[in-house]
Design an enzyme around this catalytic site. Sequence first.
Site, PDB file in Angstrom:
ATOM      1  CG  HIS A   1      -0.252   0.161   2.527  1.00 60.02           C
ATOM      2  ND1 HIS A   1       0.077  -0.915   3.308  1.00 60.02           N
ATOM      3  CD2 HIS A   1       0.179   1.256   3.210  1.00 60.02           C
ATOM      4  CE1 HIS A   1       0.678  -0.502   4.414  1.00 60.02           C
ATOM      5  NE2 HIS A   1       0.750   0.816   4.379  1.00 60.02           N
TER       6      HIS A   1
ATOM      7  CD  GLU B   1      -1.808   3.123   6.181  1.00 60.45           C
ATOM      8  OE1 GLU B   1      -1.400   3.908   7.059  1.00 60.45           O
ATOM      9  OE2 GLU B   1      -1.224   2.064   5.896  1.00 60.45           O
TER      10      GLU B   1
ATOM     11  CG  HIS C   1       2.613  11.634  -9.293  1.00 57.29           C
ATOM     12  ND1 HIS C   1       3.831  12.132  -9.675  1.00 57.29           N
ATOM     13  CD2 HIS C   1       2.303  10.662 -10.183  1.00 57.29           C
ATOM     14  CE1 HIS C   1       4.243  11.492 -10.753  1.00 57.29           C
ATOM     15  NE2 HIS C   1       3.334  10.579 -11.083  1.00 57.29           N
TER      16      HIS C   1
ATOM     17  CD  GLU D   1       1.263  10.369 -14.389  1.00 55.72           C
ATOM     18  OE1 GLU D   1       1.593  10.330 -15.591  1.00 55.72           O
ATOM     19  OE2 GLU D   1       2.054  10.077 -13.461  1.00 55.72           O
TER      20      GLU D   1
END
Length: 122
Positions: free
Chosen positions: A7, A56, A75, A117
């Site tokens: 994650h 998360e 990002h 993005e």
Amino acid sequence: MKFKFAHNNINVLDLEKSLNFYEEALGLKETRRIVPEDGSFIIVYLGDSETSHLLELTWLSDWDHPYDLGDNEFHLAFTVDNYEAAYKKHKEMGCICFENPTMGIYFINDPDGYWLEVVPQR
């Protein structure tokens, strides 16, 4: 030894606002939640139902001001099967913060200012 992504974490100021944004903008759904007895934080994992990778979101009860994202030079990226429809939706939501037509990509920002993005599936 083999490593696999589990994650990515971002901290959020308003958990409900962020949950609503990620579901509306990207279709991410809550997969599990951690709430300690003392209520000092809440962690919510979001999934895309396509991959095992999770986002998360962490909310801290004692944090009361926007996070300093510095130069925001990081990002997360998402591919989408219908780029034109996604672009239209994000334009209507008013969350597009940067476009690069030459590369065929654009970025949206979430309620806390994190950039995401959007890339067409290739």
